[in-house]
Design a protein around this motif. Structure first.
Motif, short mmCIF file in Angstrom:
data_model
loop_
_atom_site.label_atom_id
_atom_site.label_comp_id
_atom_site.label_asym_id
_atom_site.label_seq_id
_atom_site.Cartn_x
_atom_site.Cartn_y
_atom_site.Cartn_z
N ILE A 1 31.14 -36.55 -52.35
CA ILE A 1 32.07 -35.36 -51.64
C ILE A 1 33.01 -36.17 -50.84
CG2 ILE A 1 32.09 -33.93 -49.76
CD1 ILE A 1 28.97 -33.16 -50.46
N LEU B 1 34.27 -34.09 -58.37
CA LEU B 1 33.20 -34.84 -58.26
C LEU B 1 33.05 -35.65 -59.29
CD1 LEU B 1 30.81 -31.59 -57.09
CD2 LEU B 1 32.11 -33.59 -55.76
N TRP C 1 26.14 -31.45 -53.28
CA TRP C 1 27.11 -30.50 -53.51
C TRP C 1 26.32 -29.55 -54.50
CZ3 TRP C 1 31.82 -28.52 -52.04
CH2 TRP C 1 32.47 -27.67 -52.81
#
Length: 231
Positions: free
Chosen positions: A140, A166, A192
């Protein structure tokens, strides 16, 4: 398996290699070797069962805290076996992808991961994502740094925008995350992506895992109702 709903994407936190070895009065490195064999068994089983994506947590950003000998051995496993298993990838039409910080790896290991990913990029049987030098928070943070570097205006930042930065934005989020060896925490794995993943915890140490264990996890997953925050 026809009556069982197979999750498209499964993530596995492969835990217990060291404990497996210690319980047998062997060096921890032997546990990692047996864990590698288990990974190969599970990859083959996942391919057979129809799983499309399999993410294996192979080395975390926190694993650098282990002894120098153990870290060196784990790096050596990648160097020794990743390319050696190319015939296995070809046989099962397995595409290899990487998740994690390549810049934090020795250059030869980073190149090995890039090479295997390139050589298998056209395979369509199943995608195996190796989370190596991976941490969810690190992923992240790296995504945010790239967003800042690209000068993205604040009003343009959305969940889908962050997702696109990502490591593998084209890979769907994991439906099921498995953790072995009695541990019940996420350990910074796909933070995430796992927002709505189902979790399955097994008491069995990773080197002992086989096809039947994967089937049991999928059967348990099949009984659950996924609401994604709704009713």
């Amino acid at each position: 398996m026809s009556a069982i709903h197979v999750p498209p994407h499964v993530g596995i936190i492969m835990d217990g290699n060291g404990r497996w070895a210690v319980a047998r009065n062997q060096n921890r490195t032997r546990g990692h070797l047996e864990g590698l064999k288990a990974a190969k068994r599970i990859v083959a089983a996942a391919r057979e069962l129809g799983i499309s994506y399999l993410t294996l947590y192979t080395f975390s950003t926190e694993n650098w805290k282990r002894t120098q000998d153990e870290v060196g051995f784990l790096m050596g496993l990648v160097k020794q076996y990743l390319m050696k298993e190319l015939d296995f990838y070809v046989q099962h039409s397995i595409r290899i992808r990487h998740a994690g910080n390549l810049d934090g790896l020795p250059s030869d290991i980073a190149q090995e991961l890039k090479t295997v990913a390139d050589l298998t990029r056209t395979y369509t049987g199943m995608t195996v994502i190796l989370a190596f030098n991976y941490g969810g928070r690190d992923e992240i943070v790296r995504a945010i740094k790239k967003i800042v570097k690209d000068g993205v205006p604040e009003e343009a930042i959305t969940e889908s925008l962050v997702q696109s930065y990502l490591d593998n934005p084209d890979i769907p989020d994991p439906d099921l995350i498995i953790r072995t060896a009695s541990e019940k925490r996420s350990s910074n794995f796909l933070l995430w992506e796992s927002a709505y993943s189902e979790y399955y915890f097994s008491d069995k140490l990773w080197p002992d895992w086989d096809r039947e264990d994967l089937v049991a996890a999928i059967e348990d997953y099949s009984k659950r109702q996924r609401r994604f925050g709704g009713l």
